[in-house]
Each structure stands twice: as C-alpha cells, then as structure tokens.
Design an enzyme around this catalytic site. Structure first.
Site, short mmCIF file in Angstrom:
data_model
loop_
_atom_site.label_atom_id
_atom_site.label_comp_id
_atom_site.label_asym_id
_atom_site.label_seq_id
_atom_site.Cartn_x
_atom_site.Cartn_y
_atom_site.Cartn_z
N MET A 100 13.58 24.09 1.57
CA MET A 100 12.73 23.41 0.61
C MET A 100 13.53 22.56 -0.38
O MET A 100 13.14 21.44 -0.70
CB MET A 100 11.85 24.40 -0.15
CG MET A 100 10.93 23.73 -1.16
SD MET A 100 9.84 24.87 -2.03
CE MET A 100 8.69 25.33 -0.73
N ARG A 150 -10.07 1.06 16.03
CA ARG A 150 -10.00 1.84 14.82
C ARG A 150 -11.03 1.28 13.83
O ARG A 150 -12.06 1.88 13.62
CB ARG A 150 -8.56 1.78 14.26
CG ARG A 150 -8.23 2.84 13.25
CD ARG A 150 -6.76 2.83 12.89
NE ARG A 150 -6.30 1.56 12.32
CZ ARG A 150 -5.08 1.34 11.88
NH1 ARG A 150 -4.16 2.28 11.98
NH2 ARG A 150 -4.74 0.17 11.37
N TYR A 191 18.04 28.93 8.06
CA TYR A 191 16.94 29.75 8.56
C TYR A 191 16.93 29.80 10.08
O TYR A 191 17.04 28.77 10.76
CB TYR A 191 15.61 29.19 8.07
CG TYR A 191 15.32 29.47 6.62
CD1 TYR A 191 15.13 30.77 6.16
CD2 TYR A 191 15.23 28.42 5.70
CE1 TYR A 191 14.86 31.02 4.83
CE2 TYR A 191 14.95 28.67 4.36
CZ TYR A 191 14.77 29.97 3.93
OH TYR A 191 14.51 30.23 2.62
N LYS A 250 0.84 -1.20 0.00
CA LYS A 250 0.00 0.00 0.00
C LYS A 250 0.87 1.25 0.00
O LYS A 250 2.09 1.18 0.19
CB LYS A 250 -0.92 -0.01 1.22
CG LYS A 250 -0.19 0.04 2.55
CD LYS A 250 -1.16 -0.01 3.72
CE LYS A 250 -0.40 0.04 5.04
NZ LYS A 250 -1.31 0.10 6.20
#
Length: 364
Positions: free
Chosen positions: A302, A130, A254, A34
């Site tokens: 990024m 679940r 950053y 999956k």
C-alpha cells in the site's frame, strides 16, 4: 515529508500540444483535459494550454464549471453532453459546447430557450457501439438541429475503436461511414483522437481532439516517429527509505513471489498502491534509481515497494527513484513501458495517481 511527488512539466505539455497541432495544420485541435487532465491537474493544465488551444474538452459539466471557476474563458466542450436537462441553463450561462448522442438530449435541447445558440457536436455511432446515433438516423437529426434556433455551429463527431491498432481495417470502415455522412450533409467533422491525430491524416477534420498524447504518452501499438518526439509531462518520483542485503533464495514482499536469484541488495521505496502505483506491477517492472534502470522485486504494498538495486553502486538512503517520467538528471522511463509490465495502459496509471500524492508544477 514523504518523498513521493508527481512533478508536472507544463512546458512539456505545451510542447506536446504544438506537436498535435502540427500534425494537422488545417484542423483546430481541442485540448482534452478530462479526468483532471489525465491525473495532471485540470486547472493548471488548462491555464497552460489556454493561450494555445482554441477550445478545451472535458467529460462532464462539473469538470467544466471547475475550469470556469478557475478563470478559464475559452470554449469548453462537454464530450458526453449533458446528463440532465437542468444542466442546459448552466451550459447556456457559461457558453459550453455540447455533444448530443441520445434522443432525449435532442428533445431537451429543442425544448430549451437559450440566450444564445449552443454549438452542438452530433455524435455518430460509426462502430464503437458505445454512444451516438446509428448512421441511418443521422441525416434527419442533422437537418432538424441545423434548422433550430437553439443550435449554433453544428458538427458531426464520432469515436474510433481501433485507431491505435496496427491493423487499420475496422478503422477505415468507421472512417468511411462518417465521411459518407459528411459528404451528404456537407457537415464539418471532429473525429481524430490521439492515435488518429498521430497516424491517420485521413481522419483529420475541422476539429481534432488530442488527449493522452498531450501528456507524453504514445497511444499507438506500433512505433511512430512523431510520438517519439513527445515529452513526458508527469514524472512520478520518490526516494529510497531503506536498504538491506539478502541471501540467494530469500523471498521479498507479500506472498514471497520474488526470490533473490543471487545475494542481492533490496531498496524500499516510499510509493505504493495507496498512491496509485499499480499493484499488478510484475517482477521486473522497470524503475530508475539514480538515473539507472533496475526492477521492482516483489508485490507492491500500500505504501511501499521493493526494488532490486544490486547492480546500482550509488544506491543509498535518499537516492532518487523514478516510477515513470524523467529523472532529475534527464534519464527517461516511459509510462507506456511501465504500463505494459502492469498489463494495463498509460491512461490508467496517469489517472490513477491518488490525491495524497502532491503535484509540483514547473514551466508556469
């Protein structure tokens, strides 16, 4: 071309599947592919595993149909069943097997007239809370499905909440809940996920469903000698695209989160969160540069990240950088170790590698 790529070793995938099968020689092992085979490419992985695995498993009919369109003919289990009764016609046409976990699914299945009986895995909520039926409701549903002409081979399945944990108390409670039902109903079981396949032989049933272990990740919280023999399937590799010398105390990236503790050499690597590298990677998250361990220094951007390569004498423009997996020279960095530095798990790193990262396959 941008140097970042995910290198997928299909021989390693087959090696890991054989380990899963050898863990439980009396069970059949469905290969879980999956989420695009946990980010590795579902069709390529399915083609590699189809000669070995008696069945494959996915989350949804869309994933299953893509495999059929790619030529996969082995049985495919829909682990979440169907999401709409209209899917039953496709399930029948393509010979999919289904998990059934809700009353509406039972009613839809029994109102449908398939061309051939549909294999069903009846899901028990043994404590995950679940999906699945409460244990007290399972026996009448089992008998109803077993008597229905629409239903082929019938199994009980459940999912463990804590099979990966060192403390197995809750796991044992869940296991006994399902085994008690199995004894009463004389029902075959499908219980064992990757951690239970590796570490809990008592959970091995007619079917096991190894997932993340197939891709070389150890899902257990503790060391395990069998897991140690797994091989990484994905190696996420890039290269150094820039180098600079900075003085002690200078910030990098950053927010200036990382500051050089000494005069340092900083490498800029073509890989970032726009590729799926976790922005939460802490300072000190390991990478391999020319096969040598060093560490991320500063926040992941990024398209780039920065690495302290002060101690790597060979570091140069074009040097290989391994974010996880195996270097061209054979050095390895576990995705599980990287995940811990990102305060996450290997599943999120592997499935999070984004489409702009090309996949290159070996061992086809």
């Amino acid at each position: 071309m941008r140097p970042l790529a995910a290198h997928i070793d299909l021989d390693a995938l087959r090696h890991n599947y054989r380990i899963a099968a050898d863990c439980a020689p009396q069970s059949r092992s469905v290969a879980v592919i999956k989420a695009d085979a946990y980010g590795h490419g579902a069709l390529a992985c399915a083609r590699a595993l189809e000669p070995l695995a008696p069945a494959l498993a996915v989350a949804s009919i869309e994933e299953a149909l893509a495999l059929r369109a790619g030529g996969i003919t082995k049985p495919i289990v829909l682990l979440e069943g169907f999401f709409d009764a209209d899917e039953l016609a496709l399930i029948d046409e393509h010979g999919f097997w289904v998990s059934v976990h809700s009353d509406w699914q039972v009613e839809a299945l029994l109102a449908f007239t398939p061309r051939q009986p549909i294999p069903v895995w009846l899901k028990v909520d043994s404590g995950m809370h679940r999906l699945g039926f409460e244990p007290a409701r399972v026996a009448p549903l089992w008998h109803r499905l077993a008597a229905a002409s629409q239903v082929g081979e019938l199994h009980l399945m459940s999912h463990f909440a804590t099979a990966d944990a060192g403390d197995s108390g809750y796991f044992e409670t869940q296991l006994e809940t399902v085994k008690a039902l199995s004894r009463t109903l004389e029902a075959p079981l499908c219980l064992a996920n990757s951690p239970a396949t590796l570490a809990h032989r008592t959970a091995h049933g007619a079917w096991n469903r190894p997932g993340v272990m197939l891709y070389g990740s150890n899902p257990l919280e503790v060391d395990n000698p069998i897991a140690a023999s797994l091989r990484p399937v994905m190696s996420l590799r890039s290269k150094i695209i820039s180098l600079r010398e900075i003085a002690a105390g200078e910030p990098v990236g950053y927010g200036g989160r990382w500051r050089a503790p000494r005069p340092s050499k900083i490498a800029v690597v073509a890989a970032g969160y726009g590729d799926g590298v976790d922005r939460h990677a802490a300072d000190g998250t390991p990478v391999l540069v020319d096969g040598q361990r060093c560490a991320i220094a500063g926040r992941v951007s990024m398209d780039m990240l920065t690495v302290d390569v002060t101690e790597v004498a060979s570091a140069a423009i074009g040097s290989e950088v391994v974010l996880w997996g195996e270097s061209a020279g054979g050095a390895r960095l576990s995705v599980d170790e990287v995940a811990r530095h990102c305060d996450t798990i290997s599943y999120t790193l592997l499935t999070g590698v984004l489409p702009r990262v090309p996949r290159y396959y070996s061992g086809t």
